[in-house]
Design a protein around this motif. Structure first.
Motif, PDB file in Angstrom:
ATOM      1  N   PRO A   1       0.829  -1.207   0.000  1.00 54.64           N
ATOM      2  CA  PRO A   1       0.000   0.000   0.000  1.00 54.64           C
ATOM      3  C   PRO A   1       0.866   1.262   0.000  1.00 54.64           C
ATOM      4  O   PRO A   1       1.936   1.284   0.606  1.00 54.64           O
ATOM      5  N   ALA A   2       0.395   2.298  -0.678  1.00 57.16           N
ATOM      6  CA  ALA A   2       1.050   3.602  -0.557  1.00 57.16           C
ATOM      7  C   ALA A   2       0.806   4.108   0.867  1.00 57.16           C
ATOM      8  O   ALA A   2      -0.196   3.757   1.505  1.00 57.16           O
ATOM      9  N   GLU A   3       1.720   4.903   1.378  1.00 60.95           N
ATOM     10  CA  GLU A   3       1.593   5.393   2.754  1.00 60.95           C
ATOM     11  C   GLU A   3       0.315   6.187   2.968  1.00 60.95           C
ATOM     12  O   GLU A   3      -0.254   6.196   4.066  1.00 60.95           O
ATOM     13  N   ASP A   4      -0.163   6.847   1.915  1.00 59.11           N
ATOM     14  CA  ASP A   4      -1.357   7.678   2.042  1.00 59.11           C
ATOM     15  C   ASP A   4      -2.596   7.008   1.438  1.00 59.11           C
ATOM     16  O   ASP A   4      -3.593   7.671   1.147  1.00 59.11           O
ATOM     17  N   ALA A   5      -2.545   5.685   1.264  1.00 57.75           N
ATOM     18  CA  ALA A   5      -3.691   4.973   0.699  1.00 57.75           C
ATOM     19  C   ALA A   5      -4.660   4.545   1.800  1.00 57.75           C
ATOM     20  O   ALA A   5      -4.250   4.238   2.927  1.00 57.75           O
ATOM     21  N   LEU A   6      -5.944   4.518   1.479  1.00 59.26           N
ATOM     22  CA  LEU A   6      -6.950   3.952   2.363  1.00 59.26           C
ATOM     23  C   LEU A   6      -7.002   2.456   2.100  1.00 59.26           C
ATOM     24  O   LEU A   6      -7.274   2.031   0.979  1.00 59.26           O
ATOM     25  N   ILE A   7      -6.699   1.652   3.117  1.00 60.29           N
ATOM     26  CA  ILE A   7      -6.692   0.193   2.972  1.00 60.29           C
ATOM     27  C   ILE A   7      -8.078  -0.348   3.302  1.00 60.29           C
ATOM     28  O   ILE A   7      -8.639  -0.046   4.366  1.00 60.29           O
ATOM     29  N   ILE A   8      -8.627  -1.148   2.398  1.00 58.79           N
ATOM     30  CA  ILE A   8      -9.958  -1.725   2.587  1.00 58.79           C
ATOM     31  C   ILE A   8      -9.868  -3.243   2.453  1.00 58.79           C
ATOM     32  O   ILE A   8      -9.473  -3.760   1.408  1.00 58.79           O
TER      33      ILE A   8
END
Length: 220
Positions: free
Chosen positions: A193-200
């Protein structure tokens, strides 16, 4: 909902996490283009089969491939050299070749340039494995979807059955676990994941529930 300005949304995640289905629906709801970057690697894999030993030959082959989006009045489709890519790139074998060639710097560099060129022309929902971490670091919104290997294998199994194939669930699960390791451990643009991504985590969510979470984030 129509966007009033050009926008880039990235959705990354492993195979079977639901990102393709989600990306298509999200793009349609936002009235923007859907870019399946995995299909670009699969398209290259279809042409190459196996990597040429001669790097000059590989560069020559890559430079002959041009990707773009084709609009038919309702939807955007990905085309390679003006030919729309379809089910011919969706086999497990092509998927493994695509994962292997994705390790090659020359392939990634070329396809990254093609992806960015497309994004200069369209607002897009870009789906892949390194969209938010490498290709579109300055994307307006970033999402990373995940799910258990078993859930993802079941989804892939059902997808292949709908295509009229006779898949083997155990083999699909084994392939997914192998692919996860291959994608996450590669030196160039590993799956993460990118550091600023919302993980779902989509394991217990249906497609529309995932899309709804994304729309709420995008609409603020």
């Amino acid at each position: 909902m129509a966007m009033s300005r050009r926008i880039i949304i990235t959705i990354d995640g492993p195979a079977g996490s639901g990102k393709t289905s989600v990306a298509k629906i999200l793009a349609k709801k936002l009235n923007i283009a859907y870019l399946d970057t995995g299909a670009m690697y699969r398209g290259v894999a279809l042409i190459l089969g196996n990597l040429p030993e001669d790097s000059n030959k590989l560069e020559e082959i890559l430079s002959s491939l041009k990707f773009d989006l084709v609009y038919d009045g309702e939807d955007f489709s990905l085309a390679m050299n003006n030919k729309i890519l379809g089910d011919e790139i969706r086999s497990e074998e092509i998927g493994f070749v695509a994962s292997r060639i994705a390790k090659e710097p020359i392939v990634r560099k070329y396809l990254t340039s093609q992806q960015r060129e497309i994004a200069r022309k369209y607002s897009i929902v870009a789906e892949g494995r390194d969209m938010g971490t490498v290709v579109f670091k300055d994307a307006d919104f970033k999402f990373f979807l995940t799910a258990s290997p078993q859930i993802r294998a079941k989804r892939r199994f059902e997808q292949l059955r709908k295509m009229g194939l006779d898949p083997d669930y155990d083999k699909i699960l084994k392939d997914i676990e192998k692919r996860d390791k291959q994608d996450s451990s590669r030196e160039i643009a590993p799956l993460k994941p990118a550091e600023d991504a919302l993980i779902i985590d989509t394991s217990n969510l249906n497609i529309l529930e995932v899309v709804d979470k994304m729309l709420k984030t995008i609409e603020g």
